[in-house]
Scaffold this active site. Structure first.
Site, mmCIF file in Angstrom:
data_model
loop_
_atom_site.group_PDB
_atom_site.id
_atom_site.type_symbol
_atom_site.label_atom_id
_atom_site.label_comp_id
_atom_site.label_asym_id
_atom_site.label_seq_id
_atom_site.Cartn_x
_atom_site.Cartn_y
_atom_site.Cartn_z
ATOM 1 N N CYS A 1 -0.061 3.889 2.640
ATOM 2 C CA CYS A 1 0.411 3.445 3.955
ATOM 3 C C CYS A 1 1.875 3.828 4.147
ATOM 4 O O CYS A 1 2.269 4.314 5.210
ATOM 5 C CB CYS A 1 0.270 1.928 4.087
ATOM 6 S SG CYS A 1 -1.419 1.311 3.926
ATOM 7 N N CYS B 1 0.828 -1.215 0.000
ATOM 8 C CA CYS B 1 0.000 0.000 0.000
ATOM 9 C C CYS B 1 0.862 1.265 0.000
ATOM 10 O O CYS B 1 1.519 1.574 0.999
ATOM 11 C CB CYS B 1 -0.903 -0.038 1.225
ATOM 12 S SG CYS B 1 -1.769 1.497 1.574
#
Length: 163
Positions: free
Chosen positions: A81, A78
């Protein structure tokens, strides 16, 4: 027609990177292992994340310190993230704010107990940011990345729900 297919492919790749869809856990590859090592290179964060994926440990600690629990559900693939790891969780002033008010837990939603926690809290996108009380009830939730100001406002709203 080729241009439309290329644009559609790029759009779906971007949505996947932003966590619009849920990726099924795959066996760990050398690439994923490298991503984990890269993530660990940024540690320690200014936000003091517990070294566990057990919610019960975080809740016990939060109860003893009279705090809420903050959970960052992430995956190794991600991009938002990773950006939060680099830009938000390493900020010293934001870290002080979070550490004074919350017990923080960083959970890989595709590994270990993180899979169970992600299912329990119906995590569908990454990152998913949760504030939970000492009974495990969600008192604040955001799907997708948030910078310091937005995350702090979400934390303040979560704190306001506790008597």
């Amino acid at each position: 027609m080729l241009r439309v297919l290329i644009i559609a492919g790029l759009a779906s790749s971007l949505l996947a990177a932003c966590g619009a869809g849920r990726n099924v856990a795959a066996p760990e590859t050398e690439r994923e292992a490298g991503a984990v090592a890269e993530r660990e290179a940024y540690a320690p964060f200014s936000v003091a994340f517990m070294e566990t994926d057990l919610l019960s440990e975080a809740i016990d600690r939060a109860a003893s310190e009279d705090k809420l629990v903050f959970i960052d559900f992430y995956t190794t693939w991600c991009l938002p993230c990773k950006l939060m790891d680099e830009d938000v969780f390493t900020d010293p002033a934001f870290g002080r704010y979070m550490n004074e008010r919350f017990v923080s837990l960083k959970v890989d939603a595709e590994r270990g107990n993180g899979v169970n926690l992600a299912a329990l809290y119906e995590v569908q996108a990454y990152p998913t940011l949760l504030f939970v009380d000492t009974r495990g009830r969600v008192v604040g939730k955001k799907q997708g990345a948030a910078y310091q100001r937005e995350l702090r406002a979400l934390g303040e709203a979560a704190l306001a729900t506790v008597p």
